[in-house]
Scaffold this active site. Structure first.
Site, PDB file in Angstrom:
ATOM      1  CB  SER A   1      -0.866  -0.005   1.250  1.00  0.00           C
ATOM      2  OG  SER A   1      -1.464   1.258   1.395  1.00  0.00           O
ATOM      3  NE  ARG A   2       3.013   1.731  -5.538  1.00  0.00           N
ATOM      4  CZ  ARG A   2       2.394   1.428  -6.640  1.00  0.00           C
ATOM      5  NH1 ARG A   2       1.639   2.318  -7.219  1.00  0.00           N
ATOM      6  NH2 ARG A   2       2.511   0.252  -7.175  1.00  0.00           N
TER       7      ARG A   2
END
Ligand code: ATP
Ligand code: MG
Length: 503
Positions: A364-365
């Site tokens: 998850s950036r």
């Protein structure tokens, strides 16, 4: 009877005098060719791209290819009655759908027409389905969690409001279930959900709606359904309809969650439609703009800044891979468009590790910006332990006899973590419940519980905690943090629980 010239003249004169109606100019064309749901039309010189067209028999179409001497349009619905020579009228309206709260709890088709037999949708508001995405200046960064209620997601791959997180995996790996968990977990909260079914079997969509109803989730959910039996243009339209409805919620300063199930079938529908429109095929026979197809869709999900209402639209697009091939054309496109991906692995799924989330390939950036402080504290350690475990586990499969004690402890901890991260579907846990179990895991309280008893330990623990330490749970829920004091109380409660449960 004789008619006198004078009478006729007076009738005509009167009609001319009384003529007051405004002239409406309608562009009318003629079908010159119709096949496979695509019609080529002569005339319609003023029509715009994506304008709705009226075909005979209340059938609607959408103008797509505007050529020099003809217009190609796709027919939105049954097309067997449309033939050469039919009259087509332009409507002056770009394809638009009803939006607003009246849609909540309803199942509609991609043109916003009800499919659930509950009567018409009572809303007068509409929006065109194609919109320009909000620009960077009106956005702000993601900082509020969107809780899935699923430990492995909220703990390791947290998703924030306004984020676009791809759910990717082979057939039957739990992609839909994970998204349904996220929708069900919004019950009683402030997030309105939109579920877009693209090219699925009608029976599967009905089952999904039934599941949502059973869990009381239709009270905050809108379902857009385009079945596999619908023509490709209808399937093509479905995600844009969903995005438009979600966007309306976002622009009104509230939060929306939209699930696109799935974009692989959307790309297929677009390919079919484009080939019929004779647009030139490119790689894997997709038209050259298949990247743009999905990027302009997902770009419409955003977190608005406070001057623009502060609303958000979180997108969960689903992509189905073939034999785990993440590097195929459409999967790589969507991976590069989104802010991270959750990869569900068939091997893990068959091994009973469900959700089958591959912690190595999922990211998850937005990261821990989308976690509460309490969750950040425990999940940070968990993430590290899982990463170490993955490394050790690869060589530990050749034997654990010559491992030193600390490595062996890491291995044991990792195995317990894997157990804790398992969760049955449709059974979301609250943030505070997740924090307590992660705390017990990372503080070592589970080290003396046998691996096969972990699941039993956990289900009993949540009941025990609710009955005996509701104040600690309440504190974590309201402050979002886990204080040292609360940690101590958890240690004590865990010791007492182990005694009573005999684990
Ligand atoms: P498809 O490719 O057909 O759309 P999918 O990837 O969406 O499949 P699901 O339909 O969500 O997968 O799930 C497949 C099956 O796995 C279902 O029968 C579901 O009940 C089961 N399943 C999913 N998640 C879990 C879970 N966490 N625990 C146990 N069973 C699960
Ligand atoms: Mg599915």
């Amino acid at each position: 009877m004789t008619i006198r010239g004078q009478d006729i003249a007076s009738v005509i004169k009167r009609q001319i005098e009384e003529f007051g109606g405004e002239l409406t100019l309608v562009d009318v064309g003629t079908v010159v060719e119709a096949a496979d749901g695509v019609a080529r039309i002569h005339g319609l010189s003023d029509v715009r791209s994506m304008e709705l067209l009226q075909f005979p028999g209340d059938t609607l179409g959408m103008a797509l290819n505007l050529e020099e001497d003809s217009v190609s349009a796709v027919i939105l619905g049954g097309f067997s009655h449309i033939k050469e020579g039919d009259e087509v009228r332009s409507t002056g309206r770009i394809v638009e759908v009803p939006v607003g709260d009246a849609l909540v709890g309803r199942v509609v088709d991609p043109l916003g027409r009800p499919l659930d037999g509950k009567g018409p949708v009572n809303t007068s508001e509409t929006r065109p389905v194609e919109q320009i995405a909000p620009n960077v200046v009106s956005r702000k960064s993601v900082d509020t969690p969107l809780q899935f209620g699923v430990k492995i997601v909220d703990g390791l791959i947290p998703v924030g409001r306004g984020q676009r997180e791809l759910i990717i995996g082979d057939r039957n790996t739990g992609k839909t279930s994970l998204c349904l968990d996220a929708i069900i977990n919004q019950k009683g909260g402030d997030v309105t959900c939109v579920y877009v079914a693209i090219g699925q079997k009608a029976s599967k969509v009905a089952a999904t709606v039934a599941t949502l109803e059973q869990h009381g989730a239709m009270d905050h959910t809108i379902v857009i359904s385009s079945a596999a039996s619908d023509p490709a243009p209808v399937q093509y339209l479905a995600p844009y309809t969903g995005a438009t409805i979600a966007e309306h919620i976002m622009y009104s300063g509230r939060d929306a969650l939209i699930v696109y199930d799935d974009l692989t079938k959307h790309a297929w529908a677009y390919r079919q439609m484009s080939l019929l429109l004779r647009r030139p095929p490119g790689r894997e026979a997709y038209p050259g703009d298949v990247f743009y197809l999905h990027s302009r869709l997902l770009e419409r999900s955003a977190r608005m800044n406070d001057e623009n209402g502060g609303g958000s639209s979180t997108a969960l697009p689903i992509i189905e891979t073939q034999a785990g091939d993440l590097s195929a054309y459409v999967p790589t496109n969507v991976i590069s468009i989104t802010d991270g991906q959750i990869y569900l692995q068939p091997e893990l799924f068959t091994a009973g590790i469900r959700p089958a989330l591959d912690t190595g390939l999922s990211v998850s950036r937005v990261g821990s910006a989308a976690q509460t402080k309490g969750m950040k504290g425990v999940a940070g350690r968990l993430r590290l332990e899982m990463a170490q475990f993955r490394e050790i586990a690869t060589f530990a499969q050749f034997g654990t006899d010559d491992l030193d004690s600390s490595t062996r402890a890491q291995l044991e901890r990792g195995r317990r973590a894997t157990e804790v991260l398992k969760q049955v579907e449709l059974n979301p846990l609250s943030m505070e419940q997740q924090v307590t179990i992660f705390y017990l895991l990372t503080s070592g309280a589970l080290d003396d519980v046998a691996q096969e008893n972990i699941l039993a330990f956990e289900s009993g623990w949540h009941e025990y905690a609710a009955a005996n330490i509701p104040d600690v749970l309440g504190e974590i829920a309201s402050s979002g943090d886990l204080s040292d004091e609360a940690g101590k109380k958890l240690d004590e409660a865990a010791a007492a629980y182990k005694q009573t449960a005999g684990l």
